[in-house]
Structures are given as C-alpha cells and as structure tokens.
Design an enzyme around this catalytic site. Structure first.
Site, PDB file in Angstrom:
ATOM      1  N   TYR A 119       0.770  -1.284   0.011  1.00  0.00           N
ATOM      2  CA  TYR A 119       0.085   0.099  -0.075  1.00  0.00           C
ATOM      3  C   TYR A 119       0.811   1.307  -0.019  1.00  0.00           C
ATOM      4  CZ  TYR A 119      -3.801   3.278   1.237  1.00  0.00           C
ATOM      5  OH  TYR A 119      -4.688   4.189   1.107  1.00  0.00           O
TER       6      TYR A 119
ATOM      7  N   SER B 149      -6.362   1.270  -4.849  1.00  0.00           N
ATOM      8  CA  SER B 149      -6.361   2.786  -4.509  1.00  0.00           C
ATOM      9  C   SER B 149      -5.124   3.245  -4.333  1.00  0.00           C
ATOM     10  CB  SER B 149      -7.086   2.927  -3.052  1.00  0.00           C
ATOM     11  OG  SER B 149      -7.516   4.302  -2.759  1.00  0.00           O
TER      12      SER B 149
ATOM     13  N   ASP C  32     -17.560   4.623  -7.852  1.00  0.00           N
ATOM     14  CA  ASP C  32     -16.569   4.919  -6.871  1.00  0.00           C
ATOM     15  C   ASP C  32     -16.526   6.456  -6.818  1.00  0.00           C
ATOM     16  OD1 ASP C  32     -14.193   5.468  -5.576  1.00  0.00           O
ATOM     17  OD2 ASP C  32     -13.246   4.004  -6.665  1.00  0.00           O
TER      18      ASP C  32
ATOM     19  N   HIS D 157     -15.721   2.345  -4.172  1.00  0.00           N
ATOM     20  CA  HIS D 157     -14.379   2.288  -3.884  1.00  0.00           C
ATOM     21  C   HIS D 157     -14.183   0.856  -3.009  1.00  0.00           C
ATOM     22  CE1 HIS D 157     -10.561   4.229  -3.726  1.00  0.00           C
ATOM     23  NE2 HIS D 157     -10.288   3.847  -2.743  1.00  0.00           N
TER      24      HIS D 157
END
Length: 353
Positions: free
Chosen positions: A126, A206, A289, A324
C-alpha cells in the site's frame, strides 16, 4: 489501572504490550502471538487487562491477563477460525531499498515449503497516508497458500509502521521511495529463492493501485501478473476529479513546481512506452466510486493495451454495482475474489486442486 500502566506499542507493523508500575519500573506483560496485532485493551478490576490479539495465522482472540499471572486466559468473547493455519508459518525478513533503508516483509507459507525459487507468490503493498499494514487474519489467503503459494505483505514507506517520519519519507516529493521499497522487496523474494519473476504476482488497491501502476511502468520484467484495484494512474489530472483535491496533502499539486516534477516523474499513465512487453494486468474498478474516478482505470487500460507488445492480456473489470470497496455486498465480493484468484492462478501457472 489501579497500580499498573499497560501500553500497546507498534513497531514496524506488528505490535506488543508493555507493563509498568507508576514508578516507571517495567513489569511482566502478557505474552502475545508472534508477529501480531494488539487491538482493544480494556482495564478490568484487580489490575486485570482484557485485550484482543490477532495474527496472520490466528483470528482476533480476546485474552484476560492478571499481573503476576503465568499466562493470559482465552475468554468466551473469542471465535473459532474458519480455516486452519497450523501447517503454516510467518517469516519476517528485510529487503534493502535503493537508498539503503531496511524494508520489512512478512512472508506467509506452509512450513514444509522450500525456497527452491519456483513458488507462486503474491506480494501485497500500500504505502501511503500513514496507514500501517498490520498483521491480520484472512481465511481467503489460505485458498492461495493451500495450493502451494506464498503470500507476502510489505511494510513500505508512506505507511505509519515506524511513525510519522516513515510516512513523510513516502509522500509528496518523496513518493518514489515507496516504489523503490516495493521493488526491493520483489527483488529480495527472487534473490532469496522464494520465487522467480515468472511466478511472482503483485496486488494493491487505491493508493496501492498507484503503486501497482508504478511497478508496471518501472519494473515490468520483475513480475508476471498484477491485480490493481480502484487505482490512481494519471497523477497530473487526479486533483481535478471531484475527490482529487483531498489527495493534495499526500501527493502534492501540479501548481507547485517541485511537486509537479515529482508527480510527472512517476505518473504511470504518462510513462507507458509503446512496444514494451508488459506483464498480465487485471484492473478492477467500480462505476460508482466516489473516491477514485473509474476513468483512471479505463484510460490506463486503454493506454497499456495499445502499447503492449507481449501476449499477456491487459484486462479491465468494472462493477456497475460497487464503488471504492466500502459497503460492497457479499455476493459481489465473492465474484471479485473469484475473478482475482482465477486470474492469478492462471497467469502464475497454478493448477487448482
């Protein structure tokens, strides 16, 4: 507490509990699971502590600890795991990033699996917003591991695993450090014989989707496949989307000269090269989203499809029902996970059995 102070402390992703009296003298603290996460801590009568503890191999379990006691007791608040990880182990190792920074990686595998350089491996990352990747239990990972796979999670910069400084070293004009850290972990898994570039897949969503985009562009030869979910790929125009302005404190803005240079330097969409042999890619997005415009995934898919010179597919999966990720119904989650694992099984050459 009546006589003691219990402190939950995270260092590098995993966390632990420390106990002190009010004179600052360290006391015996409860034993915790190896490479694990301390969740809620609730003071109880008589200097007892009720706390939750989970790891990659054990789900969230509630324990009751008494200072001076021999061990913590499992309480009735705990639940049984849906899958059995008793045949697995977690190794915590360190890769060396481009600038010499030690980057942790947590490796989940079967105990009898040998590092012969040929194990199908998924690496997750991430690296943003100060969000720490802490040990957590997942029944779904066992689907991969029981087929002979390795699952690894990297604690790269941009997260908060080593405090705010770790975050700041991976934000704004320092964002390239995040990508260098993740590439170093990929190379480490190959060099140490866990896998090879034909058996390595990467995954993120993301902000982690931006990470996947950067890896596709910067290191297309290091891995065989990626699943990138609700990602950001055009860093020059992202701030113009309805939610884009809220990302400026993390990524920067094109209105600042130095930040623009940094954004453009790593923006995945702007560095796709025609005639390049790219790995197999599955982009996933939701038509509703509100945080990352699904156009990001659409335009990145189209650009890669035009540029790709390999036989590997560049695919886009769009859900008309989701956004999302938050609030996704169970039926849609099952479909998403099925598509994700089917894609990875196929392109890493795993015959499901």
């Amino acid at each position: 507490m009546e006589d003691y102070l219990y402190i939950g402390y995270q260092l590098g992703g995993p966390s632990d509990i420390f106990c002190y009296d009010y004179q600052g003298k360290k006391q015996t603290a409860p034993e915790t699971l190896p490479i694990s996460t301390i969740g809620d801590m609730v003071p109880m009568e008589g200097n007892q502590l009720l706390f939750s503890n989970s790891s990659y191999l054990k789900p969230k379990t509630w324990y009751l600890f008494q200072v001076g006691g021999q061990q913590s007791e499992i309480t009735a608040l705990s639940s049984e795991a849906a899958v059995d990880y008793s045949d697995c182990e977690v190794l915590r190792e360190f890769a060396i990033s481009k600038d010499g920074t030690r980057v942790p990686v947590n490796i989940i595998k079967k105990k009898n699996l040998t590092a012969d350089g040929n194990n199908p491996t998924i690496l997750y990352g991430y690296g943003g917003y100060g969000i720490s990747q802490t040990p957590s239990f997942s029944s779904l990972r066992k689907v991969w591991i029981e087929q002979g796979g390795i699952y690894a999670i990297a604690n790269i910069r941009g997260g908060g695993e080593f405090g705010e400084e770790w975050h700041e070293q991976g934000m704004l004009t320092n964002k390239q450090n995040v990508f260098d850290d993740f590439a170093a972990v990929m190379q480490y898994l190959i060099d140490e014989g866990y896998t090879n570039s034909r058996k390595l897949a990467i995954r993120g969503g993301s902000n982690g989707g931006l990470l996947m985009g950067a890896m596709i562009i910067q290191h297309p030869d290091l891995f065989a496949a990626t699943v990138s979910t609700v990602g950001i790929y055009d860093m020059i125009r992202v701030e113009l989307s309805p939610n884009g302005e809220f990302n400026i404190p993390e990524f920067g803005t094109v209105e600042n000269r130095e930040q623009f240079k940094a954004l453009y330097a790593y923006s995945p969409y702007h560095h796709v090269e025609d005639g390049t042999a790219y790995p197999a890619v599955l982009f996933m997005t939701g038509a509703n989203d509100p945080r990352v415009d699904p156009m990001q995934s659409r335009k990145m898919t189209a650009r890669l499809q035009r540029a790709n010179s390999s036989d590997n597919p560049i695919l886009l999966r769009t859900s008309s029902e989701t956004g999302h990720g938050g609030g996704t119904p169970l039926s849609e989650k099952i479909e998403e996970y099925t598509d994700r694992y089917s894609f990875l099984f196929h392109y890493l050459g795993v015959d499901y059995r």
